[in-house]
Scaffold this active site. Sequence first.
Site, PDB file in Angstrom:
ATOM      1  N   LYS A  52      42.614  -7.406  19.648  1.00 34.35           N
ATOM      2  CA  LYS A  52      42.907  -8.510  18.977  1.00 34.35           C
ATOM      3  C   LYS A  52      41.785  -9.652  19.178  1.00 34.35           C
ATOM      4  O   LYS A  52      41.322 -10.152  18.031  1.00 34.35           O
ATOM      5  CB  LYS A  52      44.237  -9.260  19.945  1.00 34.35           C
ATOM      6  CG  LYS A  52      45.427  -8.609  19.522  1.00 34.35           C
ATOM      7  CD  LYS A  52      46.525  -9.057  20.604  1.00 34.35           C
ATOM      8  CE  LYS A  52      47.830  -8.170  20.352  1.00 34.35           C
ATOM      9  NZ  LYS A  52      48.859  -8.176  21.141  1.00 34.35           N
ATOM     10  N   GLN A  96      50.322 -11.712  26.238  1.00 30.84           N
ATOM     11  CA  GLN A  96      50.753 -10.577  25.831  1.00 30.84           C
ATOM     12  C   GLN A  96      51.979  -9.822  26.886  1.00 30.84           C
ATOM     13  O   GLN A  96      51.802 -10.324  28.086  1.00 30.84           O
ATOM     14  CB  GLN A  96      49.334  -9.576  26.466  1.00 30.84           C
ATOM     15  CG  GLN A  96      49.513  -8.113  26.409  1.00 30.84           C
ATOM     16  CD  GLN A  96      49.545  -7.676  24.556  1.00 30.84           C
ATOM     17  OE1 GLN A  96      48.690  -8.346  24.024  1.00 30.84           O
ATOM     18  NE2 GLN A  96      50.520  -6.731  24.520  1.00 30.84           N
ATOM     19  N   ASP A 119      53.324 -15.209  17.911  1.00 32.00           N
ATOM     20  CA  ASP A 119      54.166 -14.238  17.787  1.00 32.00           C
ATOM     21  C   ASP A 119      55.455 -14.416  17.164  1.00 32.00           C
ATOM     22  O   ASP A 119      56.214 -13.477  17.000  1.00 32.00           O
ATOM     23  CB  ASP A 119      54.378 -13.853  19.312  1.00 32.00           C
ATOM     24  CG  ASP A 119      53.650 -12.746  19.744  1.00 32.00           C
ATOM     25  OD1 ASP A 119      53.172 -11.983  18.850  1.00 32.00           O
ATOM     26  OD2 ASP A 119      53.521 -12.705  21.181  1.00 32.00           O
TER      27      ASP A 119
END
Length: 295
Positions: A52, A96, A119
């Site tokens: 990422k 995460q 997200d």
Amino acid sequence: MTHIIDGKAFATHLREQLTTSVSTLVKQGITPGLAVVLVGDDPASQVYVRNKGKQTVAAGMQSFEHRLADTTSQSELLELIAKLNADPDVNGILVQLPLPEQIEESAVINAVDPAKDVDGFHLHNVGLLNTGSPGLVPCTPLGCIMLLRDHLGDLSGARAVVVGRSNIVGKPMASLLLKENCTVTIAHSRTRDLADECRNADILVAAVGRPEMITGDWVKPGATVIDVGINRIEGDNGKSRLVGDVEFETASKVAGAITPVPGGVGPMTIACLLRNTVEATCRQNGIDPGTILPD
Ligand code: NDP
């Protein structure tokens, strides 16, 4: 002939387009910034976070990585999120998952400023998605919809079956398909005749986490199959290999189109994370994302 949907090529093209979007913002003095927070040393999560970060920088954005020990307390993590929420250089925040057991995931997800929630997991964004309003949409389902639209065009009226009802894939996938005017069924571990449900699908999305569970005889001839699953199994030669939730060999003989694993949905997830970061940056700066983002 079955069409193999090349998610890797699509994601590469999307990232190139996003690089152009980012340079348009940079010319206006705005450099999008994405903060990724990793708690603990889960090897798979470390790989994801590294990728990422690399792809964020490659697209011309700023990447901020925060790696915390697996003994980090919930209040320490919430303190970091509060700082990132207040930091004007940070336009997107991703924590995460999974988190160590002493930390409650929902408390962390809902502590992120919804405007920076790239997200799309915050309850505010879940509500926006489920009322058909514009907001930040979870990356993996967004990637699946992009692949479907690219392959099929208008999805209106199609019968879609989503196998899996998680908050991060199955449910938002179903909401997005509904928004595209599909007739949607969500199947799960308590579904009575799963094979029969799947055989009705013009669009079959598998997000189960069970290696090669969906076989060719569950697939309607000509259907479009999107395999979200990523499962590592032991290969014949003793080496591990990645497979999806769909048995590619049999399903690809029946489907009209199918995503492979690897190289299907997987690469789309990070590309959509970058897309969401650009979208969040635009909104935070009063810019209509539609004028910056690729269609
Ligand atoms: P979860 O474990 O959170 O959810 C799995 C879902 O599958 C649940 O709803 C469960 O039903 C259902 N399920 C499990 N077993 C069966 C069964 N035998 N029959 C029918 N339904 C079943 O997984 P995620 O949604 O997080 O992930 C799904 C897959 O997608 C995984 O392989 C994961 O690695 C992959 N993934 C890939 C991503 C990518 O970037 N490509 C990103 C995220 C995930 P119930 O609710 O009843 O328990």
